[in-house]
Design an enzyme around this catalytic site. Structure first.
Site, short mmCIF file in Angstrom:
data_model
loop_
_atom_site.label_atom_id
_atom_site.label_comp_id
_atom_site.label_asym_id
_atom_site.label_seq_id
_atom_site.Cartn_x
_atom_site.Cartn_y
_atom_site.Cartn_z
N GLY A 4 1.02 -1.14 -0.01
CA GLY A 4 -0.20 -0.13 -0.20
C GLY A 4 0.75 1.15 -0.22
N ARG A 5 1.13 2.57 0.90
CA ARG A 5 1.56 3.52 0.15
C ARG A 5 2.40 3.87 1.41
NH1 ARG A 5 -4.53 6.59 1.11
NH2 ARG A 5 -4.75 4.81 2.20
N ILE A 6 2.53 2.79 2.25
CA ILE A 6 3.45 2.79 2.93
C ILE A 6 4.68 2.04 2.51
CG2 ILE A 6 4.30 1.95 5.65
CD1 ILE A 6 2.02 3.09 6.46
N GLU A 26 -0.03 -6.99 22.43
CA GLU A 26 1.16 -5.53 22.85
C GLU A 26 -0.45 -5.18 23.56
OE1 GLU A 26 1.97 -3.79 19.18
OE2 GLU A 26 1.15 -2.40 19.47
N ALA A 68 3.33 -3.53 10.90
CA ALA A 68 2.13 -3.42 10.69
C ALA A 68 1.13 -3.65 11.99
CB ALA A 68 1.86 -4.92 9.27
N ARG A 69 0.74 -4.48 12.38
CA ARG A 69 0.30 -5.51 13.24
C ARG A 69 0.84 -6.43 13.97
NH1 ARG A 69 -0.57 -0.87 13.65
NH2 ARG A 69 -3.13 -0.40 13.91
N ARG A 88 -2.38 -7.84 -1.92
CA ARG A 88 -3.64 -8.51 -2.21
C ARG A 88 -3.95 -8.34 -4.20
NH1 ARG A 88 -7.72 -5.34 1.20
NH2 ARG A 88 -5.90 -4.33 1.36
N THR A 89 -3.94 -6.70 -4.55
CA THR A 89 -3.74 -7.00 -5.78
C THR A 89 -2.44 -5.76 -6.34
OG1 THR A 89 -4.36 -4.84 -4.63
CG2 THR A 89 -6.18 -5.37 -5.98
N HIS A 148 5.91 0.19 19.25
CA HIS A 148 4.91 0.55 18.58
C HIS A 148 5.08 1.88 18.26
CE1 HIS A 148 0.34 -0.71 17.32
NE2 HIS A 148 0.55 0.35 16.46
N ILE A 149 6.53 2.06 17.99
CA ILE A 149 7.06 3.86 17.50
C ILE A 149 7.18 4.23 16.45
CG2 ILE A 149 7.44 3.93 20.06
CD1 ILE A 149 10.02 3.55 18.73
C1 DGY Z 1 -1.15 2.93 12.47
O1 DGY Z 1 -1.20 4.05 12.96
O2 DGY Z 1 -2.19 2.02 12.53
C2 DGY Z 1 -0.28 2.97 14.19
O3 DGY Z 1 0.46 1.04 14.48
C3 DGY Z 1 -0.35 3.16 15.15
O4 DGY Z 1 -1.57 2.59 15.85
#
Ligand code: DGY
Length: 325
Positions: A155-157, A268, A238-239, A177-178, A286-287
């Site tokens: 994606g954009r990031i 987390e 990401a997550r 995905r695409t 998560h920074i």
């Molecule tokens: C986001 O913008 O999704 C960052 O991970 C902060 O939660």
């Protein structure tokens, strides 16, 4: 009478002032992380909420909030929101995309460089007073320049990360995905679309930048880690939940991959304590979007979304347009 809102976590004071000119605001500058029950109780009588990913608005919570009209999530990720349940209740849900792309991409590089070149591990060693002499084989890392960068989630990031790789003469492969358009691929350092399996087998450095959902849960687990090169590094920006942390700990312990850089974790902030026993992992809390201008931009973006939604205008970053119908 002004509508009432909750600002569920601590925030820049000027954003509270801004929202106070439109709404009756209950804020939480003590930054208590509310339990689901406390959240429901705090939300009684509120039309809107500005929250972060720590607040889960699932169907059970939403059912108890009949007056809620808008949720402005101060994050690009929105796996904490049950969008179909929001839509069913005509609650306008929004996030804060774009304003954090470049800052998050910068951090992806910080984590990759620290991981591949063993920056934090060697610093801890130095701080522990262990530096006795120069040695040819102290802290041998892996090269970034000229290597193959594999990005999962373009994606954009992901694209902003790929653009930065030009300066390191890297070859970029990606899975998404695409597939991107040829123009987007060219702009992302001529990124080449490959299957996930090919990416894992070829990449020297794997970067995860995909959104979390039930479909992306454990995208990286035992099988995927086994496909990676023993010299490879893995970065998760990401997550938590996209990587099976127990499987990753095992791979790092047995050196089936070289190293990992993690900004996000399963469960987390109570992450798996075995990570702390490993030298070949860089851990950050998560920074990735944490610079002052970007966090201010995110807070103001969430405020813009909330103001629009509660003034019966379309929020600029509406996630569930079906809720307008
Ligand atoms: C986001 O913008 O999704 C960052 O991970 C902060 O939660």
């Amino acid at each position: 009478m002004k509508p009432s809102i909750l600002i569920a976590r601590a925030i820049f004071p000027e954003v509270i002032s801004r929202l106070s000119s439109h709404f009756e605001v209950e804020s939480n500058q003590d930054d208590r992380v509310f339990t689901p029950q406390e959240l429901v109780q705090k939300m009684q009588g509120k039309s809107g909420v500005l929250c972060t990913a720590s607040a889960r608005f699932n169907a059970e919570v939403l059912e108890q909030l009949p007056e809620l009209k808008a949720i402005a999530n101060m994050a690009v990720g929105y796996d904490n929101l049950d969008l179909p349940a929001c839509t069913a209740r005509r609650i306008l849900a929004s996030n804060t995309p774009d304003v954090l792309n470049e800052t998050t991409a910068d951090f992806g590089w910080a984590l990759l460089m620290a991981t591949a070149r063993r920056v934090t591990e060697s610093e801890h060693w130095l701080r522990a007073g262990k530096w006795d002499k120069w040695r040819y084989d102290y802290f041998l890392g892996s090269d970034i320049h000229g290597s193959t960068l594999g990005i999962i989630g373009m994606g954009r990031i992901g694209q902003a990360i790929a653009r930065r790789s030009m300066g390191f003469d890297m070859h970029v492969i990606y899975h998404n995905r695409t597939r991107l358009t040829p123009e987007q691929e060219a702009h992302a350092n001529n990124a080449q679309y490959v299957t996930k399996e090919e990416l894992l087998a070829r990449a020297d450095h794997v970067m995860l930048v995909l959104p979390y959902s039930s479909g992306t849960h454990h995208t990286i687990s035992e099988d995927e880690l086994a496909m990676m090169k023993p010299t490879a590094t893995l970065v998760n920006l990401a997550r938590g939940g996209i990587v099976n942390d127990v499987a990753l700990i095992d791979a790092l312990r047995h050196k089936t991959i070289a190293a990992a850089g993690l900004d996000v974790f399963e469960n987390e902030p109570k992450f798996h304590s075995d990570f702390l026993t490993l030298n070949n992992v860089v851990l950050t809390p998560h920074i990735a979007s944490a610079t002052e201008p970007t966090r201010r931009a995110m807070a103001n973006c969430a405020a813009d979304n909330l103001i629009a939604a509660l003034q019966n205008r379309r929020p600029p970053n509406l996630l569930n347009p079906a809720a307008l119908i």
